[in-house]
Design an enzyme around this catalytic site. Structure first.
Site, PDB file in Angstrom:
ATOM      1  N   HIS A 236      61.870  40.557  33.588  1.00  0.00           N
ATOM      2  CA  HIS A 236      61.345  40.921  34.902  1.00  0.00           C
ATOM      3  C   HIS A 236      60.058  40.139  35.098  1.00  0.00           C
ATOM      4  O   HIS A 236      59.176  40.147  34.230  1.00  0.00           O
ATOM      5  CB  HIS A 236      61.072  42.419  34.983  1.00  0.00           C
ATOM      6  CG  HIS A 236      60.644  42.865  36.335  1.00  0.00           C
ATOM      7  ND1 HIS A 236      59.808  43.938  36.531  1.00  0.00           N
ATOM      8  CD2 HIS A 236      60.915  42.383  37.576  1.00  0.00           C
ATOM      9  CE1 HIS A 236      59.594  44.099  37.826  1.00  0.00           C
ATOM     10  NE2 HIS A 236      60.257  43.159  38.480  1.00  0.00           N
ATOM     11  N   ASP A 237      59.923  39.453  36.226  1.00  0.00           N
ATOM     12  CA  ASP A 237      58.773  38.572  36.420  1.00  0.00           C
ATOM     13  C   ASP A 237      57.442  39.304  36.273  1.00  0.00           C
ATOM     14  O   ASP A 237      56.477  38.759  35.707  1.00  0.00           O
ATOM     15  CB  ASP A 237      58.848  37.823  37.753  1.00  0.00           C
ATOM     16  CG  ASP A 237      59.127  38.712  38.956  1.00  0.00           C
ATOM     17  OD1 ASP A 237      59.075  39.958  38.829  1.00  0.00           O
ATOM     18  OD2 ASP A 237      59.406  38.159  40.034  1.00  0.00           O
TER      19      ASP A 237
ATOM     20  N   THR B 236      54.788  38.833  47.259  1.00  0.00           N
ATOM     21  CA  THR B 236      55.557  39.484  48.321  1.00  0.00           C
ATOM     22  C   THR B 236      55.484  40.998  48.160  1.00  0.00           C
ATOM     23  O   THR B 236      55.351  41.741  49.125  1.00  0.00           O
ATOM     24  CB  THR B 236      57.015  39.007  48.278  1.00  0.00           C
ATOM     25  OG1 THR B 236      57.050  37.594  48.469  1.00  0.00           O
ATOM     26  CG2 THR B 236      57.838  39.690  49.357  1.00  0.00           C
TER      27      THR B 236
ATOM     28  N   ASN C 182      55.301  50.335  43.196  1.00  0.00           N
ATOM     29  CA  ASN C 182      55.648  49.178  44.023  1.00  0.00           C
ATOM     30  C   ASN C 182      55.153  49.409  45.443  1.00  0.00           C
ATOM     31  O   ASN C 182      55.501  50.415  46.071  1.00  0.00           O
ATOM     32  CB  ASN C 182      57.168  48.988  44.045  1.00  0.00           C
ATOM     33  CG  ASN C 182      57.720  48.486  42.735  1.00  0.00           C
ATOM     34  OD1 ASN C 182      57.636  47.300  42.441  1.00  0.00           O
ATOM     35  ND2 ASN C 182      58.274  49.391  41.933  1.00  0.00           N
TER      36      ASN C 182
ATOM     37  N   GLY D 224      50.610  35.013  42.948  1.00  0.00           N
ATOM     38  CA  GLY D 224      50.184  34.123  44.024  1.00  0.00           C
ATOM     39  C   GLY D 224      49.151  34.734  44.939  1.00  0.00           C
ATOM     40  O   GLY D 224      48.273  34.045  45.470  1.00  0.00           O
TER      41      GLY D 224
END
Length: 368
Positions: A194-195, A217, A254, A364
């Site tokens: 999982h990233d 995102t 999340n 990011g």
């Protein structure tokens, strides 16, 4: 997802490495986003392309699950946040639609596990990616058969779960031939697949009670722990317990993340205005502070046809000033996210009984 194109790109990357740097490559590990999966038939052929997690087929599936098992029972079995993108609700949607792909499936592989299979020939599910499904037991670190049986979902299509940093085997000869590796045999390793699991493994933490924001995102806001958080407060605040490396758990939530800004920009580009993210940040800096605030996780913002319209409508429903220019939209999104992060860390302190002594931002979005 055009998963075949992604595999082709992966092999193109291997071929480019072999051409530029030779074949002296020790190993290869893959991580990807969570929750999405592929189904293979008895010939190990794709039973259709994998669906994107934002596909609306999962709408209402959480309520369907609650009609069979109460919320408390599902959390006790899985310790995972209730969010309708989860693999569990994707499979439940397929079951309720009598999907032919599910009926013919012999194997379910999460996205990084699929790439690992195509590279090594070995079918497994690495623990950190499996834990995103809401189909695993955090105590045993295995699939939860009681849950799947109760929801009438197939158990026998699930591969064995392996821990992160498991060596799966050498690169398949057929792939080695296509990519210029010849007789070289780099090992395929399942890292934290999982990233976010890999991102958190790389956090340069020096204190025991650090928090993290994996910003992209999605924003994943949480802590690294040695035990899952399974109490009433974790359920009340809708936290999740995802797998980590070295027998740890990522106790996190999340949150929708920079998706709001990305989708606003997509809308503006579609309408002829191609602002860069730098331009939008400058506009946001000039907009009034704390003018319009909303919950970034509100269902209306998950997959709207037009994000600026969805934000306007949500602000109107809340009786708040409606953003009227790009800077106001971006400021609304970023300030709403910042407050959601703060609220999440406050809730985590209550869940765990200990505060956060530092916060690391990775991904990011850390460049914002």
């Amino acid at each position: 997802w055009d998963i075949l194109a992604l595999q082709a790109n992966l092999e193109d990357g291997l071929a480019a490495h072999a051409a530029r740097h030779g074949t002296d490559l020790a190993s290869l590990g893959i991580d990807t986003w969570g929750v999405d999966f592929a189904l293979l038939d008895r010939d190990d052929t794709l039973a259709g392309l994998p669906h994107h997690y934002r596909d609306r087929r999962t709408s209402g599936m959480i309520d369907v699950a609650f009609g069979i098992l109460p919320r408390e029972a599902i959390f006790e079995l899985t310790g995972v946040q209730f969010i309708d993108i989860n693999t569990l609700y994707q499979l439940l949607a397929m079951r309720h639609a009598n999907a032919a792909a599910l009926a013919s499936a012999k194997t379910l592989l999460m996205i990084p596990d699929l790439f690992n299979f195509w590279l090594s020939g070995v079918k497994t599910s690495e623990w950190t990616i499996a834990s995103t499904t809401q189909m695993t037991d955090p105590r045993t670190r295995q699939w939860s058969r009681p849950l799947l049986d109760a929801l009438d979902l197939p158990f026998d299509i699930l591969p064995p779960i392996v821990e992160p940093v498991t060596v799966l085997g050498p690169l398949l000869p057929s792939v080695a031939s296509r990519t210029g590796f010849g007789k070289a045999t780099p090992q395929i390793i399942a890292p934290a697949s999982h990233d976010t699991g890999s991102a958190i493994a790389a956090v340069p933490a020096t204190t025991p009670n650090f928090g993290y924001i994996s910003s992209g995102t999605w924003s994943l806001v949480g802590v690294e722990a040695h035990e899952p958080a399974m109490g009433a407060a974790a359920l009340r605040y809708n936290f999740t317990n995802e797998g980590g490396i070295d027998n740890t758990y990522r106790v996190l939530k999340n949150i929708s993340g920079l998706w709001l800004v990305q989708e606003c920009r997509r809308s503006w580009v579609r309408n002829g205005t191609d602002w860069s993210y730098g331009d939008l940040t400058e506009h946001a800096a000039k907009a009034p502070a704390f003018r319009s605030l909303l919950d970034p996780a509100h269902p209306s913002l998950v997959a709207p046809d037009d994000m600026p319209t969805a934000i306007r409508e949500r602000c109107a429903a809340l009786g708040q000033p409606i953003p009227d220019e790009p800077g106001a939209f971006v400021r609304c999104a970023l300030e709403s996210l910042a407050l959601a992060y703060r609220q999440t860390f406050d809730q985590l302190a209550e869940v765990r009984g200990v505060g956060i002594d530092s916060i690391h931002i990775v991904g990011g979005g850390s460049q914002n």
